[in-house]
Design a protein around this motif. Structure first.
Motif, PDB file in Angstrom:
ATOM      1  N   LYS A  18      22.380 -90.637  -8.959  1.00 53.86           N
ATOM      2  CA  LYS A  18      21.656 -90.393  -7.752  1.00 53.86           C
ATOM      3  C   LYS A  18      21.329 -91.605  -7.074  1.00 53.86           C
ATOM      4  CE  LYS A  18      19.536 -85.882  -9.492  1.00 53.86           C
ATOM      5  NZ  LYS A  18      18.163 -85.238  -9.778  1.00 53.86           N
ATOM      6  N   PRO A  57      19.385 -94.535  -5.702  1.00 49.17           N
ATOM      7  CA  PRO A  57      18.260 -95.206  -6.277  1.00 49.17           C
ATOM      8  C   PRO A  57      17.256 -95.182  -5.463  1.00 49.17           C
ATOM      9  CG  PRO A  57      20.104 -96.630  -5.435  1.00 49.17           C
ATOM     10  CD  PRO A  57      20.648 -95.511  -5.315  1.00 49.17           C
ATOM     11  N   LYS A  58      16.020 -94.989  -6.117  1.00 50.46           N
ATOM     12  CA  LYS A  58      14.930 -95.026  -5.166  1.00 50.46           C
ATOM     13  C   LYS A  58      13.946 -96.088  -6.089  1.00 50.46           C
ATOM     14  CE  LYS A  58      15.700 -91.560  -2.177  1.00 50.46           C
ATOM     15  NZ  LYS A  58      15.891 -91.878  -0.812  1.00 50.46           N
ATOM     16  N   SER A  96      13.495 -95.245  -9.746  1.00 50.19           N
ATOM     17  CA  SER A  96      14.703 -95.088 -10.612  1.00 50.19           C
ATOM     18  C   SER A  96      14.893 -96.083 -11.610  1.00 50.19           C
ATOM     19  CB  SER A  96      15.753 -94.966  -9.553  1.00 50.19           C
ATOM     20  OG  SER A  96      15.794 -93.924  -8.539  1.00 50.19           O
ATOM     21  N   ARG A  97      15.306 -95.644 -12.528  1.00 47.57           N
ATOM     22  CA  ARG A  97      15.998 -96.708 -13.615  1.00 47.57           C
ATOM     23  C   ARG A  97      17.302 -97.015 -13.527  1.00 47.57           C
ATOM     24  NH1 ARG A  97      16.445 -96.217 -19.655  1.00 47.57           N
ATOM     25  NH2 ARG A  97      16.424 -94.206 -19.515  1.00 47.57           N
ATOM     26  N   ILE A  98      17.672 -98.164 -13.588  1.00 46.63           N
ATOM     27  CA  ILE A  98      18.996 -98.491 -13.114  1.00 46.63           C
ATOM     28  C   ILE A  98      19.562 -99.364 -14.585  1.00 46.63           C
ATOM     29  CG2 ILE A  98      18.979 -98.437 -10.718  1.00 46.63           C
ATOM     30  CD1 ILE A  98      18.560-101.272 -10.653  1.00 46.63           C
ATOM     31  N   TYR A 158      13.631-100.785 -14.045  1.00 47.52           N
ATOM     32  CA  TYR A 158      13.233 -99.831 -13.055  1.00 47.52           C
ATOM     33  C   TYR A 158      13.378-100.815 -11.716  1.00 47.52           C
ATOM     34  CZ  TYR A 158      11.582 -96.181 -16.148  1.00 47.52           C
ATOM     35  OH  TYR A 158      11.285 -95.119 -17.028  1.00 47.52           O
ATOM     36  N   GLU A 165      14.367-101.694  -3.231  1.00 50.01           N
ATOM     37  CA  GLU A 165      15.429-100.621  -2.908  1.00 50.01           C
ATOM     38  C   GLU A 165      16.474-101.102  -2.070  1.00 50.01           C
ATOM     39  OE1 GLU A 165      13.929 -97.074  -0.863  1.00 50.01           O
ATOM     40  OE2 GLU A 165      11.986 -97.083  -2.158  1.00 50.01           O
ATOM     41  N   TRP A 194      24.581-100.273  -5.936  1.00 46.73           N
ATOM     42  CA  TRP A 194      24.774 -98.890  -6.216  1.00 46.73           C
ATOM     43  C   TRP A 194      26.055 -98.297  -5.455  1.00 46.73           C
ATOM     44  CZ3 TRP A 194      24.554 -94.342  -3.178  1.00 46.73           C
ATOM     45  CH2 TRP A 194      24.617 -92.970  -3.881  1.00 46.73           C
ATOM     46  N   VAL A 219      22.260 -95.037 -11.811  1.00 44.05           N
ATOM     47  CA  VAL A 219      20.881 -94.677 -12.086  1.00 44.05           C
ATOM     48  C   VAL A 219      20.983 -93.696 -13.231  1.00 44.05           C
ATOM     49  CG1 VAL A 219      19.226 -93.319 -10.952  1.00 44.05           C
ATOM     50  CG2 VAL A 219      20.436 -94.646  -9.474  1.00 44.05           C
TER      51      VAL A 219
END
Length: 468
Positions: A354, A356-357, A360-362, A440, A453, A460, A467
């Protein structure tokens, strides 16, 4: 034809001992290549020799011969390329010189028998059968997926470009005269048998290709027959020649090569300009003028003491430097290496997970295909460079190791499209993403949530992160 020396039985005792050890250990070695990761691929390539033994005793030092006598591995090697593959490949518009060379070793010299234009399979086979010519096929990884998979993993393993050539030689013939290369060489015997002779280098770790005369190289240090499934490694500078024995219909082997122009000397030539660039901003000694008319002088002996002093200042700074600004080596590697072999069209890839916010974990995708670089000509900025794994693929398997790709410039694809550029203040956050298994977004070492972000979103969008 090669001379048949009476001392052949005494040649290569060291290699024969290595082969004996390899055969004893072969029962516990994998029978095919492992593509789980770059490390496992290289382990399976040199198996049963251990990696630590290889790099301690052989790499850049001496040849290694692994004679396996393993039918499963021999069958796998044969799948990499065969004489029978040429008929179908010739129908794809192969050209002499670019894709295929036809050659013979005549009186210690390479004689090229190429025709003009596109390769006709009937004529190619005629030259092979009647003229006893060797077929040299350039960069077969462009056409054979198994070689693509092997070389892409090896580029990740070595951090250096990896090329290949296939040599198909009829019985009783030799394609190339004794010579040495400027690359580390791995030979995989695919079909038939090849008689090899290796000689003591005249130039250790050579930086260029060169032909050597028979009367200069002396007696072989190693002499042996390669059979399907066997592997031979030798360092750059090793003089070698090979022929297909009588009674063997033909020999097919692939030469996989790496570490061209990848020495400490090359790295210094690449890194010193950036080091001087950074040091001159802080050290006034490097900003003082050179003596009048220095550029007009032939003998600069009077200035060498000053130069030595400045070099020592650079060395002092280097000891406390965390990053070196790379000029060309990183860029050349990332721009020209193979794209990952994913089993699908990389142009169809979409961003992972999804949007990323902040919570979020990336994690980084294709870690082996991303490079963080700080360049001298891009002051106060950092780039994360990638290849062929984003929404728009850039590196092309079809042009790998084939020189400049003119179609890229015609389509407007510049070097800049290979990377995303950020302010230098983003360097620690990028290194954080690169070195962590996951992180994160809110934990990124940037001053504001908006920066965090935006960084995650940029990466991303280009499929560099996912994500999770």
């Amino acid at each position: 034809m090669p001379k048949k020396g009476g001392k052949r039985a005494e040649m290569g005792k060291e290699m024969q001992a290595q082969c004996k050890r390899a055969k004893v250990e072969a029962a516990c070695s994998p029978s095919v290549m492992s593509f789980e990761n770059p490390d496992s691929l290289f382990r399976s390539l040199i198996s049963p020799i251990k990696q630590e033994v290889f790099f301690r005793e052989y790499w850049e030092q001496k040849p290694l011969l692994v004679q396996r006598n393993d039918p499963l591995l021999a069958a796998y090697y044969q799948s990499l390329f065969q004489l029978s593959d040429l008929k179908e490949l010739c129908s794809q518009g192969l050209c002499y010189g670019r894709d295929i060379n036809i050659c013979r070793c005549v009186n210690g010299k390479k004689k090229v028998l190429n025709k003009e234009g596109k390769v006709n399979y009937v004529q190619l086979k005629k030259d092979f059968d009647q003229k006893k010519a060797t077929i040299q096929f350039h960069q077969p990884q462009r056409f054979k997926e198994e070689l693509w998979k092997i070389q892409e993993k090896l580029e990740c393993y070595f951090g250096s470009l990896v090329g290949s050539n296939v040599y198909i030689t009829p019985q009783g013939s030799q394609g190339l005269p004794p010579h040495y290369d400027d690359v580390e060489v791995f030979i995989l015997q695919l079909e038939g048998e090849k008689h090899w002779r290796l000689y003591k280098p005249t130039v250790h770790l050579a930086r260029e290709y060169n032909v050597e005369s028979e009367d200069r190289i002396g007696n072989p240090t190693h002499e042996f027959i390669l059979k399907p499934g066997d592997l031979l490694y030798f360092p750059r500078g090793t003089i070698h020649q090979a022929d297909t024995p009588l009674g063997i219909s033909c020999s097919t082997h692939v030469t996989i090569s790496t570490y061209q122009n990848n020495s400490w000397g090359d790295f210094l030539l690449d890194a010193i300009p950036g080091l001087v660039f950074d040091t001159a901003k802080e050290d006034v000694a490097l900003r003082t003028s050179i003596p009048r008319q220095l550029l007009m002088q032939v003998d600069i002996a009077d200035s060498t003491k000053k130069l030595s002093s400045l070099l020592r200042r650079l060395a002092d700074r280097l000891e406390n430097t965390r990053e070196l600004r790379s000029s060309d080596m990183k860029k050349d590697f990332i721009m020209n290496r193979l794209p990952p072999c994913l089993g699908c069209d990389s142009d169809l890839l979409t961003p992972g997970g999804k949007l990323p916010k902040i919570d979020s974990r990336i994690r980084l995708q294709f870690r082996d295909h991303a490079i963080i670089t700080v360049e001298p000509d891009q002051e106060n900025s950092v780039s994360i460079m990638k290849l062929g794994v984003g929404a728009r693929g850039y590196n092309r398997r079809e042009t790998h190791m084939m020189g400049t790709d003119d179609t890229a410039s015609e389509e407007g694809t510049s070097q800049e499209t290979h990377g995303l550029r950020f302010p230098l203040s983003y360097l620690d956050a990028l290194k954080q993403i690169w070195s962590s298994s996951s992180v994160y977004v809110k934990e990124l070492t940037l001053t504001s949530d908006e920066e965090k972000e935006n960084l995650a979103l940029s990466l991303w969008t280009e499929c560099l992160i996912e994500v999770i």
